[in-house]
Design an enzyme around this catalytic site. Structure first.
Site, short mmCIF file in Angstrom:
data_model
loop_
_atom_site.label_atom_id
_atom_site.label_comp_id
_atom_site.label_asym_id
_atom_site.label_seq_id
_atom_site.Cartn_x
_atom_site.Cartn_y
_atom_site.Cartn_z
NE ARG A 61 -17.18 -9.32 -3.32
CZ ARG A 61 -17.88 -10.10 -4.15
NH1 ARG A 61 -17.68 -10.04 -5.47
NH2 ARG A 61 -18.76 -10.95 -3.68
CE1 TYR A 114 4.70 3.88 2.01
CE2 TYR A 114 3.74 1.89 1.07
CZ TYR A 114 3.79 2.83 2.08
OH TYR A 114 2.94 2.73 3.13
CG ASP A 186 3.45 4.56 -6.32
OD1 ASP A 186 2.76 5.60 -6.28
OD2 ASP A 186 3.64 3.81 -5.35
CE LYS A 211 0.30 7.52 1.86
NZ LYS A 211 1.20 6.67 1.11
C1 PLP Z 1 1.49 5.29 0.96
C2 PLP Z 1 2.06 4.81 -0.32
C3 PLP Z 1 1.67 3.58 -0.89
C4 PLP Z 1 0.73 2.63 -0.20
O1 PLP Z 1 -0.55 3.14 -0.09
P1 PLP Z 1 -1.57 2.82 1.13
O2 PLP Z 1 -2.74 3.65 0.81
O3 PLP Z 1 -0.86 3.21 2.40
O4 PLP Z 1 -1.83 1.36 1.10
C5 PLP Z 1 2.21 3.24 -2.12
N1 PLP Z 1 3.10 4.04 -2.76
C6 PLP Z 1 3.50 5.20 -2.23
C7 PLP Z 1 4.49 6.04 -2.98
C8 PLP Z 1 3.01 5.63 -1.01
O5 PLP Z 1 3.44 6.79 -0.49
#
Ligand code: PLP
Length: 391
Positions: A61, A114, A186, A211
């Site tokens: 962890r 998001y 982000d 992603k």
């Molecule tokens: C998918 C996404 C998230 C969240 O991420 P997870 O891996 O699904 O928890 C945050 N910001 C953006 C822009 C996203 O597309």
């Protein structure tokens, strides 16, 4: 004291993104010479006498060698000092928010964040006494006006999800600095190949590595990167204290994906450009949201802060919600599904799918909106499929 997060940048000075993506944080395995960092599927480590840790590892962890390699790689790709890998993008966001905020604080969030980020603020963090307000972050003055004495951070997503809005990161870094608050970006939609927020003045970069970084729709993960060493230590402390870490196999999958990030992004971008141009001339499409189009309101800012315009395209369909849903249902090569950033093309209806949790809020998305994650297949096949889906 552990040394597993020592700064690797010494070896890497002057190297370019494509090289760092493949090598940063990943020297050949010391024990075997393995060229690829092994999956250290292990929870605990033999100590050489009490407290005699080898390389700083005591419990997975706190740190695991596969995760360490990914974290060093993430830091290098974003040009930061410290990278941290989490079990999901939202786990990374949660760790960041609980590290930086306390009851009574306020945050400024974008009006097209998001959906899951919005839900985290509105349904979870708010219950712990954190106030939030929504601003159009593409409007620098609107963000300046939204900052209050209790504001601790400004949250930005650019390009945004699903409206592909563009925020001027350097301008908002100036607003944040002046107000004495932190700027969080982000960077999921752009990836560090297209955009590097820390160099533009952001304090922390957030990723859903699910992603583009992972890139193959086979792993869920998240990341934080900062160039502030003290903040990096604080975040690492909370990462361990809260425990939502990336497991070794997930970390390995993300690293494997990152090795091809640059070549994948080049193809995502060129395919998306062709798709956006076709849609812009299609009679059933009323509006195309793609920052690469000269008529997009954020085109100039995007051209200034991004290498290219990304693989996400949204568009509005004549005939409203039913027509938009029908396009999603008729697509055949574009897979109907949530998420984005994989090699395969995806199509979705944000109002009923990814952004359903924003219904009735300031972040509600248009009902006639369709979002595409343009993959790296033959662009001719993608165009053919979209033309037939539009009817
Ligand atoms: C998918 C996404 C998230 C969240 O991420 P997870 O891996 O699904 O928890 C945050 N910001 C953006 C822009 C996203 O597309």
């Amino acid at each position: 004291m552990s040394d597993h997060h020592s700064d690797h940048r010494g070896d890497e000075a002057g190297r370019h993104f494509e090289t760092l993506a493949i090598h940063a944080g990943q020297p050949a395995d010391a024990a075997t010479g393995a060229v690829v960092t092994p999956i250290y599927q292990v929870s605990t480590y033999k100590q050489d006498g009490v407290g005699g840790l080898r390389g700083g590892y005591e419990y997975s962890r706190s740190a695991n060698p596969t995760r360490t390699a990914l974290e060093a790689n993430l830091a290098a790709l974003e040009g930061g000092r410290r990278g941290l890998a989490f079990a999901s993008g939202l786990a990374a966001e949660d760790c960041l928010l609980r590290t930086l905020l306390a009851p009574g604080d306020h945050v400024v969030i974008p009006n097209d964040a998001y959906g899951g980020t919005f839900r985290l603020f509105a349904k979870v963090v708010e219950r712990w006494g954190i106030a939030w307000s929504v601003a159009d972050t593409s409007d620098v003055q609107a963000v300046r006006d939204a900052v209050r004495p209790e504001t601790k951070l400004i949250w930005v997503e650019t390009p945004s999800n699903p409206l592909l809005g563009i925020t001027d990161i350097a301008a908002l870094a100036g607003v944040a600095r002046q107000a004495g608050v932190r700027l969080v970006v982000d960077n999921t939609f752009a990836s560090p190949y297209l955009q590097q927020p820390l160099a533009l003045g952001a304090d922390v970069v957030v990723h859903s590595t699910t992603k583009y970084m992972g890139g193959h729709s086979d792993v869920v993960g998240g990341a934080l990167v900062t160039s502030d060493a003290a903040l990096g230590d604080e975040l690492a402390y909370h990462q361990n204290a809260m425990g939502a870490v990336a497991g070794p196999f997930d970390a390995w999958l993300v690293m494997r994906g990152i090795k091809t990030l640059a070549v994948r992004m080049d193809r995502h971008c060129s395919n998306a450009e062709r798709v956006a141009e076709m849609l812009a001339g299609h009679p059933k499409v009323t509006e195309v949201l793609y920052p690469g189009l000269p008529q997009h309101p954020g085109h100039e800012v995007a051209a200034k802060q991004m290498r290219a315009f990304g693989g996400m395209v949204s568009f509005r369909v004549a005939g409203g919600e039913d027509a938009a849903v029908a396009v999603c249902n008729r697509a055949a090569l574009f897979t109907l599904g949530e998420s984005l950033g994989g090699v395969e093309s995806l199509i979705e209806h944000p109002g009923r799918m990814t952004h359903a949790s924003a219904a009735g809020s300031a972040l509600e998305v248009p009902a006639d909106l369709v979002r595409l994650s343009v993959g790296i297949e033959s662009v001719d096949d993608l165009l053919t499929d979209l033309r037939q889906a539009l009817g």
